[in-house]
Design a protein around this motif. Structure first.
Motif, PDB file in Angstrom:
ATOM      1  N   UNK A 271       0.824  -1.204   0.000  1.00 54.58           N
ATOM      2  CA  UNK A 271       0.000   0.000   0.000  1.00 54.58           C
ATOM      3  C   UNK A 271       0.860   1.258   0.000  1.00 54.58           C
ATOM      4  N   UNK A 272       2.086   1.154   0.481  1.00 52.32           N
ATOM      5  CA  UNK A 272       2.968   2.315   0.496  1.00 52.32           C
ATOM      6  C   UNK A 272       3.655   2.543  -0.848  1.00 52.32           C
ATOM      7  N   UNK A 273       3.864   1.490  -1.600  1.00 50.26           N
ATOM      8  CA  UNK A 273       4.719   1.643  -2.770  1.00 50.26           C
ATOM      9  C   UNK A 273       4.007   1.504  -4.111  1.00 50.26           C
ATOM     10  N   UNK A 274       2.818   0.971  -4.147  1.00 52.01           N
ATOM     11  CA  UNK A 274       2.150   0.755  -5.419  1.00 52.01           C
ATOM     12  C   UNK A 274       1.005   1.747  -5.557  1.00 52.01           C
ATOM     13  N   UNK A 275       1.024   2.467  -6.662  1.00 51.86           N
ATOM     14  CA  UNK A 275      -0.116   3.341  -6.963  1.00 51.86           C
ATOM     15  C   UNK A 275      -0.452   3.158  -8.423  1.00 51.86           C
ATOM     16  N   UNK A 276      -1.707   2.935  -8.699  1.00 50.61           N
ATOM     17  CA  UNK A 276      -2.153   2.714 -10.074  1.00 50.61           C
ATOM     18  C   UNK A 276      -3.106   3.826 -10.461  1.00 50.61           C
TER      19      UNK A 276
ATOM     20  N   UNK B 122      -3.052   6.308 -16.766  1.00 50.25           N
ATOM     21  CA  UNK B 122      -1.705   5.954 -17.171  1.00 50.25           C
ATOM     22  C   UNK B 122      -0.676   7.034 -16.925  1.00 50.25           C
ATOM     23  N   UNK B 123      -1.074   8.214 -16.482  1.00 48.63           N
ATOM     24  CA  UNK B 123      -0.119   9.298 -16.275  1.00 48.63           C
ATOM     25  C   UNK B 123       0.648   9.105 -14.976  1.00 48.63           C
ATOM     26  N   UNK B 124       1.929   9.421 -15.022  1.00 49.31           N
ATOM     27  CA  UNK B 124       2.737   9.411 -13.804  1.00 49.31           C
ATOM     28  C   UNK B 124       3.401  10.775 -13.703  1.00 49.31           C
ATOM     29  N   UNK B 125       2.618  11.737 -13.296  1.00 46.26           N
ATOM     30  CA  UNK B 125       3.053  13.134 -13.237  1.00 46.26           C
ATOM     31  C   UNK B 125       3.186  13.543 -11.784  1.00 46.26           C
ATOM     32  N   UNK B 126       4.306  14.157 -11.451  1.00 48.38           N
ATOM     33  CA  UNK B 126       4.499  14.714 -10.119  1.00 48.38           C
ATOM     34  C   UNK B 126       3.957  16.146 -10.160  1.00 48.38           C
TER      35      UNK B 126
ATOM     36  N   UNK C 219      -5.123  14.442 -17.703  1.00 48.03           N
ATOM     37  CA  UNK C 219      -4.253  14.998 -16.666  1.00 48.03           C
ATOM     38  C   UNK C 219      -4.927  16.202 -16.019  1.00 48.03           C
ATOM     39  N   UNK C 220      -4.270  16.709 -14.979  1.00 48.94           N
ATOM     40  CA  UNK C 220      -4.707  17.943 -14.333  1.00 48.94           C
ATOM     41  C   UNK C 220      -3.850  19.119 -14.790  1.00 48.94           C
ATOM     42  N   UNK C 221      -3.066  18.929 -15.846  1.00 43.24           N
ATOM     43  CA  UNK C 221      -2.178  19.975 -16.324  1.00 43.24           C
ATOM     44  C   UNK C 221      -2.965  21.109 -16.978  1.00 43.24           C
ATOM     45  N   UNK C 222      -2.512  22.331 -16.722  1.00 46.33           N
ATOM     46  CA  UNK C 222      -3.089  23.489 -17.397  1.00 46.33           C
ATOM     47  C   UNK C 222      -2.472  23.556 -18.795  1.00 46.33           C
ATOM     48  N   UNK C 223      -3.298  23.720 -19.818  1.00 49.74           N
ATOM     49  CA  UNK C 223      -2.829  23.791 -21.198  1.00 49.74           C
ATOM     50  C   UNK C 223      -2.520  25.251 -21.529  1.00 49.74           C
ATOM     51  N   UNK C 224      -1.281  25.512 -21.935  1.00 48.17           N
ATOM     52  CA  UNK C 224      -0.838  26.856 -22.276  1.00 48.17           C
ATOM     53  C   UNK C 224      -0.362  26.907 -23.721  1.00 48.17           C
ATOM     54  N   UNK C 225      -0.282  28.076 -24.267  1.00 42.92           N
ATOM     55  CA  UNK C 225       0.286  28.267 -25.618  1.00 42.92           C
ATOM     56  C   UNK C 225       1.817  28.259 -25.553  1.00 42.92           C
TER      57      UNK C 225
ATOM     58  N   UNK D  95      -2.023   8.992 -28.687  1.00 47.54           N
ATOM     59  CA  UNK D  95      -1.777   8.030 -27.607  1.00 47.54           C
ATOM     60  C   UNK D  95      -0.285   7.703 -27.486  1.00 47.54           C
ATOM     61  N   UNK D  96       0.388   7.534 -28.617  1.00 47.69           N
ATOM     62  CA  UNK D  96       1.831   7.255 -28.591  1.00 47.69           C
ATOM     63  C   UNK D  96       2.594   8.410 -27.950  1.00 47.69           C
ATOM     64  N   UNK D  97       2.245   9.636 -28.311  1.00 46.67           N
ATOM     65  CA  UNK D  97       2.913  10.818 -27.763  1.00 46.67           C
ATOM     66  C   UNK D  97       2.632  10.936 -26.270  1.00 46.67           C
ATOM     67  N   UNK D  98       1.395  10.748 -25.878  1.00 50.30           N
ATOM     68  CA  UNK D  98       1.016  10.806 -24.469  1.00 50.30           C
ATOM     69  C   UNK D  98       1.807   9.774 -23.658  1.00 50.30           C
ATOM     70  N   UNK D  99       1.863   8.559 -24.161  1.00 48.99           N
ATOM     71  CA  UNK D  99       2.601   7.505 -23.451  1.00 48.99           C
ATOM     72  C   UNK D  99       4.089   7.826 -23.361  1.00 48.99           C
ATOM     73  N   UNK D 100       4.662   8.415 -24.398  1.00 50.63           N
ATOM     74  CA  UNK D 100       6.087   8.739 -24.389  1.00 50.63           C
ATOM     75  C   UNK D 100       6.419   9.921 -23.478  1.00 50.63           C
ATOM     76  N   UNK D 101       5.452  10.802 -23.251  1.00 51.64           N
ATOM     77  CA  UNK D 101       5.734  12.010 -22.467  1.00 51.64           C
ATOM     78  C   UNK D 101       5.374  11.883 -20.995  1.00 51.64           C
ATOM     79  N   UNK D 102       4.181  11.446 -20.674  1.00 54.71           N
ATOM     80  CA  UNK D 102       3.771  11.472 -19.264  1.00 54.71           C
ATOM     81  C   UNK D 102       3.351  10.118 -18.700  1.00 54.71           C
ATOM     82  N   UNK D 103       3.260   9.094 -19.512  1.00 52.41           N
ATOM     83  CA  UNK D 103       2.809   7.808 -18.983  1.00 52.41           C
ATOM     84  C   UNK D 103       3.944   6.977 -18.432  1.00 52.41           C
ATOM     85  N   UNK D 104       5.176   7.206 -18.875  1.00 48.54           N
ATOM     86  CA  UNK D 104       6.354   6.468 -18.382  1.00 48.54           C
ATOM     87  C   UNK D 104       6.144   4.974 -18.403  1.00 48.54           C
ATOM     88  N   UNK D 105       5.732   4.440 -19.540  1.00 48.11           N
ATOM     89  CA  UNK D 105       5.514   2.995 -19.665  1.00 48.11           C
ATOM     90  C   UNK D 105       6.816   2.272 -19.641  1.00 48.11           C
TER      91      UNK D 105
END
Length: 173
Positions: free
Chosen positions: A22-27, A31-35, A74-80, A163-173
């Protein structure tokens, strides 16, 4: 008495294992793993179509699909400009190739391919920066014309590339 000790040992191991899991696994379902303590925004610039074959709505449809993906997942704010993460690039390929040649030397299927070059900058973790091309395709029967299928197939291809771009940038597969 011996069975009570075995049971207590079993409970101890079970609870200890549960505690560490419970301390180490978060799902996350997206699929995003954003700090989010380091990253709160992403800038997504327009992706111009510089492919030799130009389909006018492709640039806008692709850019908007990319923005929609990050907004929904994600919860990211989209900017120009000026985001903690930055995505930019261009559509470098939009082409059609003949597939499945029949006995009469005419193709029975055509492959529609889209290729996008992406430059990704992560301002909080520069080691994750990259420049890479992403590509996807769909095949259609030559009983249909390009005009009849390019909108629908384009959306499917764009969805796959996004989907490929999303996985390569923030999903950390």
């Amino acid at each position: 008495m011996n069975s009570v000790l075995k049971f207590n040992k079993f409970i101890f191991i079970l609870l200890t294992g549960w505690y560490f899991l419970s301390c180490s696994v978060s799902y996350k379902f997206n699929g995003a793993s954003i700090d989010y303590s380091k990253v709160s925004s992403i800038s997504i610039k327009d992706f111009p179509n510089i492919a030799p074959l130009v389909y006018t709505p492709l640039s806008q449809v692709f850019t908007e699909s990319l923005k929609d993906k990050y907004t929904r997942q994600t919860k990211l704010q989209i900017l120009r400009d000026g985001g903690d993460l930055d995505l930019e690039g261009e559509i470098t390929g939009y082409n059609f190739t003949s597939e499945a040649v029949k006995a009469d030397d005419y193709a029975s299927q055509t492959r529609m391919t889209i290729t996008v070059r992406v430059r990704y900058t992560n301002n909080s973790e520069p080691e994750k920066d990259f420049e890479q091309s992403f590509s996807a395709y769909q095949t259609f029967s030559n009983e249909s014309t390009i005009d009849q299928v390019q909108d629908a197939l384009g959306k499917l291809i764009i969805e796959e590339i996004v989907d490929q771009i999303y996985n390569a940038t923030v999903a950390d597969w």
